[in-house]
Every structure is written in structure tokens, then in C-alpha cells.
Enzyme design. Structure first.
Site, short mmCIF file in Angstrom:
data_model
loop_
_atom_site.label_atom_id
_atom_site.label_comp_id
_atom_site.label_asym_id
_atom_site.label_seq_id
_atom_site.Cartn_x
_atom_site.Cartn_y
_atom_site.Cartn_z
N TYR A 123 0.79 -1.23 0.00
CA TYR A 123 0.00 0.00 0.00
C TYR A 123 0.83 1.28 0.00
O TYR A 123 0.29 2.36 -0.20
CB TYR A 123 -0.97 -0.02 1.18
CG TYR A 123 -1.99 -1.13 1.02
CD1 TYR A 123 -3.09 -0.95 0.20
CD2 TYR A 123 -1.83 -2.36 1.65
CE1 TYR A 123 -4.02 -1.96 0.01
CE2 TYR A 123 -2.75 -3.38 1.46
CZ TYR A 123 -3.84 -3.18 0.65
OH TYR A 123 -4.75 -4.19 0.45
N PHE A 409 -10.28 -4.06 11.17
CA PHE A 409 -11.50 -3.97 10.37
C PHE A 409 -11.28 -4.51 8.97
O PHE A 409 -12.07 -4.37 8.10
CB PHE A 409 -12.01 -2.53 10.32
CG PHE A 409 -10.97 -1.51 9.89
CD1 PHE A 409 -10.77 -1.23 8.55
CD2 PHE A 409 -10.20 -0.83 10.82
CE1 PHE A 409 -9.83 -0.31 8.14
CE2 PHE A 409 -9.26 0.11 10.43
CZ PHE A 409 -9.08 0.37 9.09
#
Length: 409
Positions: A123, A409
Site C-alpha cells: 500500500y 477492520f
């Protein structure tokens, strides 16, 4: 083979989740866990990449509110459920999803995107910087003990089921959210995540239990844990597997840790997510026996740079011009003047000479006050064009407590 990226329709959620599980490998989630994620998924914010045989890429986003330095809550996009099928690697599927997703966030009310990464190296090229760390530990309770604090004996401890304690625990958590950057205010349904306890995920441990800590009838803290049975030739050697521990004051926190270290037949406590400056570093008599380790946690991407930098406060006065590189979100590239202090900040484009040069990834890493600009400069990632600018900016960005993401999450 051509592909098409589309917003996920609710009737395709099962295929979406099946493809996600297949990409990550391992056994399928327990039905309880699957239904939780079905209920939490915001399909209107989820993307599926299709070829002529079905879904080959997945990505989603949750609508969160995250604490910033200074205590305010900022709407952020919580990037999640990102996967590419092994048959479609290196074909631009991930890049196309990241492109679409960041464009969508840019058009909305959230100036920042955040994620937790299965592989952090993926990322960085999309502008995400490592903004928080988490501390893990394996405490040998036979070789270290919790220091006694005045008032610990006045803390009453009560065992309850996690479900029965849910509201009390959430009330404690909500009071702690403004105190530490990186924490997420609970959105509807997210209180159920901490209670997930399918038998398939226990690794031989007991069902989760909860201990509430009360002072004068008020719940001031809690811990959720399980016990894994283990025996050695010398006798019982059980492991207390700690999921969560929170408290509103130092005495209650110490009392909870003292309780955990004294559970009968146990000799270890394992935990896997606490802040890197957690008080346990000072509570235990011998921190070496806590066998601590650290890993990256929350990755931050400034999507609308000016708005994001204006949203937080700064520990010390700062007035610097950043020369920012941002190839993936070019609307952020260029020079920005940040002027701020503990009361607030402004950040606007400027033609003034740059004081510091860096990429948006480095700003994301420093955004919550954890990773310092000075440390990144020492790695050659931030370039100082004006003497003194680095020290000024690094001091201003740093927080007095380390940022922390309490749950994934």
C-alpha cells in the site's frame, strides 16, 4: 481478458465474500463471523472487479470517525476486504480498485483513508504511510508481578458474560476514545465485533469471559479473556489469552492486571494489541519478562491534504511550507503552507519556497503523532530545505501519547 469494476450489489455479497476468503486462504469463517461482516458491509462503498466468469477482485470501505491529535473526531474511510484472485495477479486489478476508491473518497466528506495491511509493502505505492504500531506480549507471571498502587483493594471485580457486560464495556471505551489519536468511535454494530467467539477460533481455549472492575458501584474498567489449558511435567501451565483490557484510571487498570496475573493454574498472559506506550511497561516489576514485540497497525492516506492537516491540532506552533509528492492523487502535489498550534491550523497552497520536501506517504505516517518527521528524515525520506524547519515541524506533529488502533477492520 477484459474486466469491469462495479459497485457491489447486495445480492452478490456471498460471492464477494467467498472470493475474499479464497484469496486469503485457510478455512472459511464461522457462520457467526460471516453474518457479522455481512451486516457491517456497506455495499454502496464496496467494489467488485468482474470478468466473464465472476468476481476476481474485491475492495470495500467503512464509514468511521477517528480521533485526531487534539481530541476531535474526523470522518475517515476504513479501507477493507481488499483481495485479488491468484489467477488475476499483476494485471492492474488492485491498482484499478485503489484508483476508483480514492477518487470516490476524494469526492466525499472524508479527507483521510485508513487501512490495516496484510502486506504493508503493497500500500505504500498508493500513498499509505504506517501511522501506528501495536504492542504484543507474552508475560511470564511466575517471574514478574504488578506493582501495588494505593486503592487497588477498593476495586471490586465481578465476572460476567461478555454479552451481559457489553453496554458497560462500551461506555468505558467511549470515554477513552477522545484521549488517544487513532481510536475509532464505535459505529452501530461494531460493538459486536469484540464479542465474536466462535469455537473454531479459540485454538483450544475456553469461551471468552469478562471481568468488570467497579469502584463505588461504577464500572471503571473491564478485561475480556479466555484460558487455554496446558500442562507440563511440573503441573498446570495455563495461558490467559487477553483480548481487551481498558480502564478509566490507573488504579483500576492495575487492579485488572493484578487479577489476570493471579488466575489459578496459569503461568502466562498473552496479548496482541496494546499501545506502544501502554502503562503496563511501568506496572510490571520486570518488563523483560513481558517478552514484548511490535508490528505495524494503522496505515494512513491523506486524500485531501489541506483539509486533513487543518483538522488536527499541533503540539507546538508551526509555520512551514511542504513540497509534497503525490503521483497517485495529483491534486495533493505541490507546495502547501501549514500554520498551526494547539488551538487549530490552516493549510493552503502557496508559491513560497519549500521548507521541507517529502511524499504524501511520509505525511500520512506522521499524521497521528506517532512516527516523527525527524526519524523519517534520518532515513532519507524527508528533506530539509530550511535550517530549523525539520525540528519545528517534527515537534509540532508529535503527540504526548502514541496513537493506537484498538481493533482491526
Amino acid at each position: 481478458m477484459t474486466t469491469q469494476t462495479r459497485v457491489l450489489e447486495p445480492e452478490h455479497w456471498d460471492e464477494f465474500y467467498d472470493r475474499l476468503e479464497r484469496a486469503f486462504g485457510g478455512p472459511a469463517d464461522h457462520a457467526e463471523e460471516r453474518e457479522l461482516w455481512r451486516g457491517l458491509t456497506e455495499t454502496e462503498r464496496s467494489l467488485a472487479v468482474w470478468d466473464d466468469r465472476g468476481i476476481v477482485g474485491t475492495a470495500g470501505a467503512f464509514s468511521f470517525r477517528m480521533t485526531l491529535p487534539g481530541g476531535s473526531l474526523l470522518p475517515v474511510a476504513g479501507v477493507t476486504m481488499v483481495s485479488v484472485q491468484p489467477t488475476h495477479r499483476r494485471r492492474g486489478v488492485l491498482t484499478s480498485m485503489m484508483r476508483r476508491q480514492l477518487d470516490d473518497v476524494h469526492e466525499g466528506p472524508e479527507p483521510v483513508a485508513v487501512l490495516t495491511a496484510s502486506e504493508p509493502a503493497i500500500y505504500g505505492r498508493f500513498g499509505y504511510g504506517t501511522a501506528t504500531l501495536q504492542m504484543r506480549g507474552d508475560i511470564d507471571t511466575t517471574r514478574t508481578f504488578v506493582r501495588e498502587l494505593p486503592g487497588m483493594d477498593a476495586v471490586r471485580l465481578r465476572l460476567v458474560t461478555p454479552e451481559a457486560a457489553r453496554e458497560a464495556c462500551e461506555a468505558v471505551y467511549a470515554r477513552l476514545v477522545p484521549d488517544r489519536a487513532g481510536m475509532l468511535a464505535r459505529q452501530p454494530g461494531w460493538d459486536r465485533q469484540a464479542l465474536l467467539d466462535p469455537p473454531s477460533g479459540r485454538d483450544g481455549a475456553s469461551p471468552m469471559t469478562c471481568v468488570l472492575a467497579e469502584v463505588d458501584g461504577e464500572v471503571r474498567g473491564y478485561a475480556r479473556y479466555a484460558v487455554k489449558l496446558d500442562w507440563s511435567p511440573a503441573g498446570p501451565d495455563n495461558i490467559v489469552k487477553l483480548s481487551d483490557i481498558d480502564a478509566l484510571d490507573p488504579v483500576t487498570y492495575a487492579a485488572l492486571w493484578r487479577y489476570l496475573t493471579s488466575i489459578d493454574l496459569s503461568s502466562r498472559i498473552s496479548f496482541w494489541n496494546k499501545p506502544v506506550d501502554d502503562p503496563l511497561l511501568h506496572l510490571f516489576s520486570d518488563v523483560r519478562r513481558c517478552r514484548l514485540s511490535f508490528r505495524d497497525s494503522l496505515h494512513v492516506r491523506l486524500v485531501d491534504l489541506g483539509e486533513a492537516l487543518e483538522a488536527r491540532t499541533y503540539t507546538a506552533p508551526v509555520d512551514v511550507v511542504f513540497e509534497v509528492e503525490d503521483a497517485f492523487c495529483p491534486w495533493n502535489a505541490g507546495r502547501w503552507r501549514l500554520s498551526g498550534d494547539a488551538k487549530g491550523a490552516t493549510c493552503a497552497r502557496t508559491t513560497d519556497p519549500a521548507d521541507l520536501a517529502l511524499s504524501v506517504k511520509e505525511l500520512g505516517a506522521a499524521y497521528l503523532g506517532g512516527s516523527t518527521l525527524r526519524a523519517q528524515a534520518a532515513a532519507g525520506l524527508v528533506r530539509d530545505a530550511r535550517p530549523g524547519a525539520l525540528a519545528e515541524a517534527s515537534t509540532a506533529f508529535a503527540g504526548d501519547v502514541q496513537p493506537w488502533l484498538p481493533h482491526g477492520f
